[in-house]
Design a protein around this motif. Structure first.
Motif, PDB file in Angstrom:
ATOM      1  N   THR A   1      73.645  35.417  50.205  1.00 55.22           N
ATOM      2  CA  THR A   1      72.923  36.660  49.895  1.00 55.22           C
ATOM      3  C   THR A   1      71.426  36.427  49.996  1.00 55.22           C
ATOM      4  O   THR A   1      70.943  35.283  49.943  1.00 55.22           O
ATOM      5  CB  THR A   1      73.226  37.165  48.464  1.00 55.22           C
TER       6      THR A   1
ATOM      7  N   SER B   1      63.491  44.242  50.135  1.00 52.50           N
ATOM      8  CA  SER B   1      64.621  44.927  49.498  1.00 52.50           C
ATOM      9  C   SER B   1      64.691  44.535  48.027  1.00 52.50           C
ATOM     10  O   SER B   1      64.569  43.359  47.682  1.00 52.50           O
ATOM     11  CB  SER B   1      65.938  44.564  50.187  1.00 52.50           C
ATOM     12  N   ARG B   2      64.900  45.546  47.190  1.00 53.14           N
ATOM     13  CA  ARG B   2      65.119  45.266  45.773  1.00 53.14           C
ATOM     14  C   ARG B   2      66.602  45.087  45.469  1.00 53.14           C
ATOM     15  O   ARG B   2      66.972  44.715  44.356  1.00 53.14           O
ATOM     16  CB  ARG B   2      64.556  46.406  44.924  1.00 53.14           C
ATOM     17  N   GLU B   3      67.421  45.359  46.445  1.00 52.68           N
ATOM     18  CA  GLU B   3      68.864  45.191  46.293  1.00 52.68           C
ATOM     19  C   GLU B   3      69.313  43.908  46.999  1.00 52.68           C
ATOM     20  O   GLU B   3      68.622  43.373  47.866  1.00 52.68           O
ATOM     21  CB  GLU B   3      69.609  46.390  46.894  1.00 52.68           C
ATOM     22  N   THR B   4      70.475  43.446  46.632  1.00 52.69           N
ATOM     23  CA  THR B   4      71.040  42.265  47.275  1.00 52.69           C
ATOM     24  C   THR B   4      71.477  42.588  48.703  1.00 52.69           C
ATOM     25  O   THR B   4      72.107  43.609  48.952  1.00 52.69           O
ATOM     26  CB  THR B   4      72.257  41.756  46.476  1.00 52.69           C
TER      27      THR B   4
ATOM     28  N   TYR C   1      68.175  37.896  47.770  1.00 52.22           N
ATOM     29  CA  TYR C   1      67.909  38.640  46.540  1.00 52.22           C
ATOM     30  C   TYR C   1      66.538  38.230  46.030  1.00 52.22           C
ATOM     31  O   TYR C   1      66.166  37.049  46.088  1.00 52.22           O
ATOM     32  CB  TYR C   1      68.992  38.341  45.503  1.00 52.22           C
TER      33      TYR C   1
END
Length: 335
Positions: free
Chosen positions: A241, A143-146, A243
């Motif tokens: 998270t 994933s490039r998103e958090t 990330y």
């Protein structure tokens, strides 16, 4: 008097004591400049804020002790956070099973790097650099998103606070202290620890003595991989998270911490308590900047970089001094 001073400088504990004194001076200066520095929680926050770095530094100390290096630790930490967050967000796997999976992942990755380095006699810098790029890329692929961690069990672990006098410590600190204690015992009181120091002193001599060089190398990088993933869990407990930029540059902070703590880059000399104080020195500098209020956090990097240069020069001086003492002793015995 000069001879006694020379023996003190040549001692393997000299760099460690310099680090401890430096930490005491910096913390004392903080107390003198800012009243808030005297609060016990400020000291405990050095451990809370740097729990993940402490764990990663423990692992990288093992690799430096054999004269190696591991540049993949920050990327493995980020991948651990991302995989853990993805599992908890997208599957029904229990928290402790997910933690076991990511710990196993990091451990196996470290073992694979160690096997390649030892089997083919390759430079650890190149292999672990490739490992760093691979893990960082895999983190972005997931994933490039958090990905936020909202699992109630994991959140409860993150919110855990253990009272210590008037202050408290987090779960991450307990994990970091456990890692420090286990590592100190392994290096100081086991045959495996003695093999590590012997290998760092001279690989050829260790091989001639019949020590398990191959197995020791693989085990050291396995430990580094395990500590990186364990540090990822501590980091996830703090950030909640996953990330792909987590732990960016942490490998450099860990190397700086262990070198400032008295570990020789050439291998064979180093102490886990010294690595801890190396991390705490970085924490004190960042706390200084936080209390001052107008300086950028990048000043931490500047000061640590300067300290790193000083300690590397000091290491070179100590090594040269030891060589002179050894040569002098040989002349005295032959005369």
């Amino acid at each position: 008097m000069n001879k006694k001073l020379g023996e003190i400088i040549a001692s393997k504990y000299f760099s460690f004591f310099v680090t401890v004194i430096l930490f005491a001076v910096l913390y004392g200066a903080g107390i003198a400049m800012y009243k808030g520095f005297m609060k016990p929680q400020v000291f405990l926050n050095l451990f809370i804020d740097n729990a993940a770095l402490i764990i990663v530094t423990v692992g990288i100390t093992f690799t430096l002790l054999i004269g190696g290096i591991d540049l993949s630790v920050g990327a493995v930490l980020a991948l651990t956070c991302m995989v853990l967050a993805w599992i908890l967000a997208n599957t029904g796997i229990p928290v402790f099973a997910a933690i076991f999976i990511v710990l196993l992942m990091g451990t196996l990755f470290g073992a694979l790097q160690g096997y390649i380095i030892a089997k083919f006699d390759l430079q650890p810098f190149i292999i672990t650099l490739a490992g760093m790029l691979f893990c960082r890329g895999m983190t972005a692929v997931i994933s490039r998103e958090t990905i936020n961690i909202t699992n109630p069990v994991f959140v409860a672990m993150a919110d855990f606070r253990l009272p210590v006098g008037p202050g408290f410590v987090s779960m991450g600190v307990l994990i970091a202290l456990a890692a420090l204690i286990v590592a100190a015992v392994v290096l100081g009181f086991t045959r495996f620890g003695r093999n590590i120091y012997a290998l760092g002193g001279s690989e050829s001599s260790a091989s001639l003595m019949g020590l398990p060089v191959f197995r020791t190398k693989v085990s050291v990088y396995t430990i580094s991989g395990f500590c990186s993933s364990l540090g990822g869990i501590a980091y996830a407990l703090m950030m909640l998270t996953g990330y792909n930029l987590h732990g960016m540059g942490m490998e450099m902070d860990a190397i700086a911490s262990t070198v400032i703590g008295g570990t020789l880059l050439t291998g064979g000399v180093g102490f886990i308590p010294g690595a801890l104080f190396g991390v705490l020195i970085q924490g004190v500098i960042l706390t200084f900047i936080s209390f001052q209020g107008t300086l950028s956090a990048w000043w931490t990097k500047i000061v640590v970089g300067a300290l790193l240069c000083v300690f590397i020069i000091m290491q070179a001086f100590i090594t040269e001094h030891k060589s002179k003492l050894t040569a002098q002793s040989s002349l005295e015995e032959n005369s």
